[in-house]
Design an enzyme around this catalytic site. Structure first.
Site, PDB file in Angstrom:
ATOM      1  N   CYS A  31       0.827  -1.217   0.000  1.00 12.09           N
ATOM      2  CA  CYS A  31       0.000   0.000   0.000  1.00 12.09           C
ATOM      3  C   CYS A  31       0.846   1.245   0.000  1.00 12.09           C
ATOM      4  CB  CYS A  31      -0.831   0.094   1.270  1.00 12.09           C
ATOM      5  SG  CYS A  31      -1.915  -1.273   1.517  1.00 12.09           S
ATOM      6  N   ARG A  40     -11.307   1.036  -6.652  1.00 10.31           N
ATOM      7  CA  ARG A  40     -10.959   0.847  -5.255  1.00 10.31           C
ATOM      8  C   ARG A  40     -10.057   1.969  -4.752  1.00 10.31           C
ATOM      9  NH1 ARG A  40     -10.574  -2.999  -0.810  1.00 10.31           N
ATOM     10  NH2 ARG A  40      -8.644  -2.575   0.260  1.00 10.31           N
TER      11      ARG A  40
END
Ligand code: XMP
Length: 485
Positions: free
Chosen positions: A304, A400
């Site tokens: 991430c 997303r």
């Protein structure tokens, strides 16, 4: 006012900031029970979930996870048809009652029956009449003395067929098969119509995986990810037999997303996991949508970059605890998603309030992951990438992370590689071993006790250095302490 904002900033902790305190214990690691709640209505024997990422979970991974007692969530960077067929494949694997049974008619030539058996690798075929009623069964045993020629199935089939009713249990089926020394048990309805088949081979497979995560029909359980606005996909996955859906968003505490989850809830009967979130306020709001589990984690994942790109996130242990306190009041299980690198992190996540953990990087290197294999410096690796990485977005997923304009995206994840690790079963075995060990030190007999009893102590960076192997050159790889990263 600005100065206050900085002064008010509270402290938040993550895995490496703490350790669990050893406590007086009567619990041996081998005796602990790691069964936990995944959602309001689903319990699993191993509290580990494989992440819906296109380098982590497709059908192969979901089957291996469920066989071990854990569970997988099939990613959504696929067409609806592709995702549906993966869900169906998991549900068909080792089903206790086979529903799509290959059959023949009494007048079918025996040579044709043999061909069907040969092509599909099966050893027996129920024989049905034009109304679908069971009139016999023909197995390899009946065909032992067949030497060719135009013989019809009705001449060689066994007519005295032992059958079972639809509501038969696994145990009852086993007893009938043992008593009658048969390997195939056709299932019929009250009018004698064939509606399924139980095979001894499938029952044996079940014994090989006694802990497997199974639904009430004995089929392996599987979850599937859906976009927050993709109700059509959700309906298709539910029809395909998905046991639960994961509404897969980077920020579920968004009013449009929440409105859509509400709509989805009104149309979907299977359990819904909603996320990701990281605060108590989000937990309150999302729980009010009548969902069945919360997925926690904003930015802790190994791939991430949300925290770096957007400056947003909450260190994962604090996020888990914040959400778990609210979830507890409503009896909603919590899935801790992202940032888990070692088995010890699983123990910490559960002690901080999670019921299960979701893993990406720890599983991406296994044989069952769909990631591409790579050779780097003579060693085998597998590709692992964020679902908000450029590569994943280019493949299709685009709602997303990082949706800024209609055509241009700002990635919130990276693409990389993780060392190849062999079978997922081995990895899970080591992770569960670590969890059991941690529970022994805390004195927790089960997951609920770990959630209640586990107590943390905050450590310094020097303490962290002491925790890892130090002042030594590691010369042998340990399966639960990866050194070649
Ligand atoms: P681990 O640490 O197990 O984390 O590899 C897996 C989890 O990371 C999340 N995820 C992302 N987060 N950008 C993000 O900010 C991304 O591109 C991305 N892809 C996955 C997700 O929650 C997953 O389960």
């Amino acid at each position: 006012m600005f100065r206050e904002k900085i002064h008010e900033a509270s402290e938040a902790l993550t895995f490496d900031d703490v350790l669990l305190i050893p406590q007086r214990s009567e619990v041996e690691p081998r005796d602990v029970d790691v069964t936990s709640k995944l959602t309001r209505n689903i319990e699993i024997k191993v509290p580990i979930v494989s992440s819906p990422m296109d380098t982590v979970t497709e059908d192969e991974m979901a089957i291996a996870m469920a066989r071990f007692g854990a569970i997988g969530v099939i990613h959504r960077n696929l067409t609806v048809e592709e995702q549906v067929s993966m869900v169906k494949r998991v549900k068909r694997e080792e089903s206790f009652i086979i529903r799509d049974v290959y059959t023949v008619h009494p007048h079918t030539p025996v040579s044709e029956a043999l061909q069907i058996m040969d092509v599909y690798g099966i050893t027996g075929l129920p024989v049905i009449d034009d109304d679908g009623k069971l009139v016999g069964i023909i197995t390899i045993r009946d065909l032992r003395f067949y030497r060719g020629g135009s013989v019809e199935v009705r001449e060689l089939m066994s007519k005295d067929v032992v059958t079972a009713p639809e509501n038969i249990s696994v145990e009852e089926a086993k007893i009938i098969m043992h008593e009658n020394r048969i390997e195939k048990l056709p299932v019929v309805d009250s009018s004698g119509k064939l509606i399924g088949l139980i095979t001894f081979k499938d029952l044996m497979k079940r014994e090989k995986y006694p802990n497997a995560s199974r639904d009430s029909e004995g089929r392996l359980m599987v979850g599937a990810a859906v976009g927050p606005y993709d109700i059509e996909r959700a309906l298709a996955l539910e029809r395909a037999g998905a046991d639960f859906l994961v509404v897969d968003t980077a920020h579920a505490h968004n009013v449009n997303v929440m409105n859509s989850i509400k709509k989805m809830r009104s149309k979907i009967d299977v359990d819904i996991v909603a996320g990701n979130i990281a605060t108590a306020e989000a937990a309150e709001d999302i729980i009010s949508l009548d969902i069945d589990a919360l997925r926690v984690g904003i930015g802790p994942g190994s791939i991430c970059t949300t925290r770096i790109v957007a400056g947003i996130g909450i260190p994962q242990l604090t996020a888990i605890a914040e959400v778990a306190d609210v979830a507890e009041e409503h009896n909603i299980p919590v899935i801790a998603d992202g940032g888990i690198r070692y088995s010890g992190d699983i123990v910490k996540a559960i002690a901080a309030g999670a019921h299960t953990v979701m893993l990406g990087s720890l599983l991406a290197g296994t044989e069952e992951s769909p990631g591409k294999e790579l050779i780097i410096g003579g060693r085998k690796f597998k590709l692992y990438r964020g679902m908000g990485s450029l590569g994943a977005i280019q493949k299709g997923i685009s709602d997303r992370y990082g949706k800024i304009g209609a055509t241009k995206f700002v990635p919130e994840g990276v693409e990389g590689a993780v060392p190849y690790k062999g079978k997922v079963e081995e990895v899970l075995y080591n992770l569960v071993g670590g969890l059991r060990s941690g529970m022994g030190y805390v004195g927790a007999k089960n997951i609920e006790e770990l959630r209640r009893k586990g107590r943390f102590i905050k450590i310094t960076s020097v303490g962290l250095k002491e925790s890892h192997p130090h002042d030594i050159t590691i010369i042998a790889e340990s399966p639960n302490y990866p050194t070649a990263l």
